[in-house]
Write a protein that holds these residues in place. Structure first.
Motif, PDB file in Angstrom:
ATOM      1  N   VAL A  13       5.874  12.826  -3.216  1.00 56.89           N
ATOM      2  CA  VAL A  13       6.720  11.882  -2.938  1.00 56.89           C
ATOM      3  C   VAL A  13       5.933  10.624  -2.589  1.00 56.89           C
ATOM      4  O   VAL A  13       4.863  10.528  -1.724  1.00 56.89           O
ATOM      5  N   CYS A  14       6.112   9.388  -3.416  1.00 58.87           N
ATOM      6  CA  CYS A  14       5.802   8.037  -3.079  1.00 58.87           C
ATOM      7  C   CYS A  14       6.625   7.346  -2.167  1.00 58.87           C
ATOM      8  O   CYS A  14       7.778   6.915  -2.618  1.00 58.87           O
ATOM      9  N   VAL A  15       5.819   6.748  -1.069  1.00 61.83           N
ATOM     10  CA  VAL A  15       6.606   5.698   0.047  1.00 61.83           C
ATOM     11  C   VAL A  15       6.204   4.540  -0.725  1.00 61.83           C
ATOM     12  O   VAL A  15       4.910   4.166  -0.644  1.00 61.83           O
ATOM     13  N   ILE A  16       6.887   3.630  -1.160  1.00 59.18           N
ATOM     14  CA  ILE A  16       6.570   2.464  -1.897  1.00 59.18           C
ATOM     15  C   ILE A  16       7.616   1.288  -1.510  1.00 59.18           C
ATOM     16  O   ILE A  16       9.030   1.731  -1.481  1.00 59.18           O
ATOM     17  N   SER A  17       7.340   0.137  -1.287  1.00 56.35           N
ATOM     18  CA  SER A  17       8.255  -0.796  -1.046  1.00 56.35           C
ATOM     19  C   SER A  17       9.218  -1.205  -2.291  1.00 56.35           C
ATOM     20  O   SER A  17       8.890  -1.007  -3.529  1.00 56.35           O
ATOM     21  N   LEU A  18      10.440  -1.574  -2.109  1.00 55.81           N
ATOM     22  CA  LEU A  18      11.441  -1.786  -3.187  1.00 55.81           C
ATOM     23  C   LEU A  18      10.931  -2.902  -4.198  1.00 55.81           C
ATOM     24  O   LEU A  18      11.116  -2.840  -5.446  1.00 55.81           O
ATOM     25  N   ASP A  19      10.184  -4.105  -3.571  1.00 56.24           N
ATOM     26  CA  ASP A  19       9.856  -4.995  -4.454  1.00 56.24           C
ATOM     27  C   ASP A  19       8.850  -4.262  -5.381  1.00 56.24           C
ATOM     28  O   ASP A  19       8.812  -4.704  -6.673  1.00 56.24           O
ATOM     29  N   ASP A  20       7.880  -3.565  -5.004  1.00 55.96           N
ATOM     30  CA  ASP A  20       6.638  -2.931  -5.731  1.00 55.96           C
ATOM     31  C   ASP A  20       7.620  -1.938  -6.752  1.00 55.96           C
ATOM     32  O   ASP A  20       7.197  -2.050  -8.044  1.00 55.96           O
ATOM     33  N   LEU A  21       8.360  -1.156  -6.321  1.00 53.95           N
ATOM     34  CA  LEU A  21       9.035  -0.509  -7.222  1.00 53.95           C
ATOM     35  C   LEU A  21       9.783  -1.254  -8.392  1.00 53.95           C
ATOM     36  O   LEU A  21       9.661  -0.903  -9.802  1.00 53.95           O
ATOM     37  N   VAL A  22      10.652  -2.151  -8.139  1.00 56.81           N
ATOM     38  CA  VAL A  22      11.121  -3.070  -9.200  1.00 56.81           C
ATOM     39  C   VAL A  22      10.220  -3.461 -10.109  1.00 56.81           C
ATOM     40  O   VAL A  22      10.377  -3.561 -11.211  1.00 56.81           O
ATOM     41  N   ARG A  71       0.821  -1.152   0.100  1.00 51.69           N
ATOM     42  CA  ARG A  71      -0.063  -0.124  -0.099  1.00 51.69           C
ATOM     43  C   ARG A  71       0.735   1.348   0.102  1.00 51.69           C
ATOM     44  O   ARG A  71       1.240   1.537   1.154  1.00 51.69           O
ATOM     45  N   PRO A  72       1.090   1.962  -1.133  1.00 52.11           N
ATOM     46  CA  PRO A  72       1.776   3.000  -1.204  1.00 52.11           C
ATOM     47  C   PRO A  72       1.265   4.190  -0.455  1.00 52.11           C
ATOM     48  O   PRO A  72       0.231   4.228  -0.165  1.00 52.11           O
ATOM     49  N   ALA A  73       2.335   5.282  -0.158  1.00 49.40           N
ATOM     50  CA  ALA A  73       1.623   6.268   0.543  1.00 49.40           C
ATOM     51  C   ALA A  73       2.226   7.653  -0.307  1.00 49.40           C
ATOM     52  O   ALA A  73       3.365   7.330  -0.913  1.00 49.40           O
ATOM     53  N   ILE A  74       1.147   8.646  -0.329  1.00 52.60           N
ATOM     54  CA  ILE A  74       1.679   9.774  -1.052  1.00 52.60           C
ATOM     55  C   ILE A  74       2.003  10.967   0.114  1.00 52.60           C
ATOM     56  O   ILE A  74       1.296  11.167   0.938  1.00 52.60           O
ATOM     57  N   VAL A  75       3.056  11.601  -0.023  1.00 49.83           N
ATOM     58  CA  VAL A  75       3.473  12.934   0.928  1.00 49.83           C
ATOM     59  C   VAL A  75       3.732  13.917   0.108  1.00 49.83           C
ATOM     60  O   VAL A  75       4.641  14.009  -0.820  1.00 49.83           O
ATOM     61  N   GLU A  76       3.056  15.015   0.360  1.00 49.92           N
ATOM     62  CA  GLU A  76       3.195  16.429  -0.135  1.00 49.92           C
ATOM     63  C   GLU A  76       4.537  17.171   0.340  1.00 49.92           C
ATOM     64  O   GLU A  76       4.385  17.348   1.633  1.00 49.92           O
TER      65      GLU A  76
END
Length: 107
Positions: free
Chosen positions: A74-83, A63-68
């Motif tokens: 900025v997106c907080v996302i796991s490394l596995d999902d990013l790859v 579950r990604p999160a968005i930070v303004e």
């Protein structure tokens, strides 16, 4: 859903996987939209700092999160999902490029 975040659970990964057959520009827009929808309303930086543990824990389970921030979102996302996103969205060579390369290597 992250505690205190009114965003419903959004399964964004099938959207990313479905992008594989589309053009790069279209794929980028679809992936960005899916992640933003899954991340929900962007948190202010101060709120994100307070929730950092919850945000990273949520990201680690998909579950990604968005930070303004002042510099943008900025997106907080796991490394596995990013790859996964990079591998799926990254455009490979066209058939013509593969054939041209094969011709050159046979010469």
């Amino acid at each position: 859903m992250t505690e205190g975040n009114p965003t419903p659970e959004v399964d964004w990964k099938p959207v990313v996987r479905g992008v594989k057959g589309t053009g790069t520009a279209e794929g980028r827009v679809l992936v960005e939209r899916a992640i933003l929808e899954a991340g929900g309303v962007p948190l202010r930086l101060r709120e994100a700092r307070r929730r950092l543990f919850l945000l990273t824990t949520s990201a680690s389970v998909g579950r990604p999160a968005i930070v303004e921030t002042e510099g943008g979102l900025v997106c907080v996302i796991s490394l596995d999902d990013l790859v996964d996103v990079i591998v799926i969205v990254e455009s490979g060579p066209t058939l013509a490029e593969v054939m041209e390369s094969a011709r050159r290597s046979n010469d």
